[in-house]
Enzyme design. Structure first.
Site, PDB file in Angstrom:
ATOM      1  N   LYS A  52       0.840  -1.203   0.000  1.00 50.81           N
ATOM      2  CA  LYS A  52       0.000   0.000   0.000  1.00 50.81           C
ATOM      3  C   LYS A  52       0.878   1.258   0.000  1.00 50.81           C
ATOM      4  CE  LYS A  52      -3.767  -2.502   2.190  1.00 50.81           C
ATOM      5  NZ  LYS A  52      -4.476  -2.898   3.415  1.00 50.81           N
ATOM      6  N   GLN A  96      -4.361  -1.752   9.665  1.00 47.23           N
ATOM      7  CA  GLN A  96      -4.272  -3.073   9.034  1.00 47.23           C
ATOM      8  C   GLN A  96      -4.840  -4.146   9.964  1.00 47.23           C
ATOM      9  OE1 GLN A  96      -3.215  -3.611   5.801  1.00 47.23           O
ATOM     10  NE2 GLN A  96      -3.921  -5.711   6.128  1.00 47.23           N
ATOM     11  N   ASP A 119     -10.931   2.646   4.273  1.00 48.44           N
ATOM     12  CA  ASP A 119     -11.221   1.215   4.135  1.00 48.44           C
ATOM     13  C   ASP A 119     -12.727   0.983   4.061  1.00 48.44           C
ATOM     14  OD1 ASP A 119      -9.101  -0.517   3.790  1.00 48.44           O
ATOM     15  OD2 ASP A 119      -8.536  -0.490   5.907  1.00 48.44           O
TER      16      ASP A 119
END
Ligand code: NAD
Length: 300
Positions: A52, A96, A119
């Protein structure tokens, strides 16, 4: 059979994003900025976050990686999220997953301000998704939609069978595919670990989205001729012949299923790459909203 190539489609998305960032910079605007929070040193999470960050650099975004050790106190993590929420030059925040067992994942997801939740896991954003309102679509299902659009695949009126009902993949995927949006209007069956007759249901699918995390689960006898098969699964399977000691396997037995399909995603090289492209798209969206900018800036 046509391969739904995440390398090609994600490169196109990144190219578009890079062009937009370049326009923003030329016009004197600040750089979009993604902050990633990584707890512990789980191998797969390390790989995802590194990827990412690398992709951010490729499109010209700023990124910051904030690391905590496995034993970080939940309060410390929540404090950092609060700080990032308030940080004027941070546009997107991702934590994460999965988290260490002692940390309440729900609390962490709820702590991220919806405006920076790139997200798309916050209940406000999920609520908007359900209602068909503009939102941050969870990155993996959004990536799948981008991939289908890249290949001009219209799912309208088709029967989609989604295997898996997690909040990050299966459930939002089922909502998107069934939504009254240009990329939706499919009839959706959502399957999970308690589903009876899974094979029979899959055989009815014009589209199958496999997101259960069981390598090679979908076999040729579960797929009708000409179906579109999207493989979300990513599992590390031990392989002593591989340099790293493992191989990445999807939820679909690619070798036997691929010949029956009209389109299929490979693993790796499919949905995973699209997930990152979608995350970057969400970050730019967060940036634009936070800076009161609209698409006109790229054309005028
Ligand atoms: P999860 O474990 O949260 O959910 C799995 C789902 O599969 C559950 O809803 C469960 O009911 C269902 N399931 C389990 N066994 C089943 C069975 N035998 N029959 C039918 N349904 C069954 O997993 P997740 O977070 O949704 O991830 C699924 C897979 O996708 C994993 O391999 C994960 O690594 C991968 N993943 C990939 C990406 C990507 O970018 N490609 C992103 C997220 C997750």
């Amino acid at each position: 059979m046509i391969l739904l190539d995440g390398k090609i489609a994600s490169a196109e998305t990144r190219k578009l994003l890079a062009e937009k960032v370049s326009v923003l910079k030329t016009k004197g605007h600040p750089t979009p900025h993604l902050a990633a929070v990584l707890i512990g040193n789980n191998g797969a999470s390390e790989t995802y976050v590194a990827s990412k960050i690398k992709n951010c650099a490729e499109v010209g975004f700023q990124s910051t990686l904030i690391r905590f050790t496995d034993d970080v106190e939940e309060t410390e993590l929540l404090e950092k999220i609060k700080e990032l929420n308030e940080e004027a030059n941070v546009d997107g925040i991702l934590v994460q997953l999965p988290l260490s067992k002692h940390i309440d994942e729900e609390k962490v997801i709820h702590a991220i301000t919806p405006a920076k939740d790139v997200d798309g896991f916050h209940p406000v954003n999920i609520g908007n998704l359900v209602q068909g309102s503009p939102t941050f679509i969870p990155a993996t299902p959004y990536g799948i939609i981008l991939l289908l659009q890249h290949y001009n695949i219209n799912v309208k009126g088709q029967h989609a069978v989604v295997i898996g009902r997690s909040n990050i993949v299966g459930r939002p995927m089922s909502i998107l595919l069934s939504s009254n949006q240009p990329y939706g209007n499919a009839t959706v069956t959502i399957c999970h670990s308690h589903t009876h007759n899974l094979k029979e249901l899959c055989l009815q699918g014009d589209i199958i989205v496999a997101a259960l995390g069981k390598p090679g689960f979908v076999t040729a006898d579960m797929v009708k001729d000409g179906a579109i098969v999207i493989d979300v699964g990513i599992t590390r399977v031990e392989d002593v012949t591989a340099k790293k000691g493992f191989r990445i396997k999807g939820d679909v037995n690619f070798e036997e299923v691929a010949p029956k399909t009209s389109y299929i995603t490979p693993v790796p090289g499919g949905v995973g790459l699209m997930t990152i492209a979608a995350l970057l798209s969400n970050t730019l969206r967060a940036y634009m909203l936070r800076h009161n900018l609209n698409e006109d800036i790229f054309t005028t």
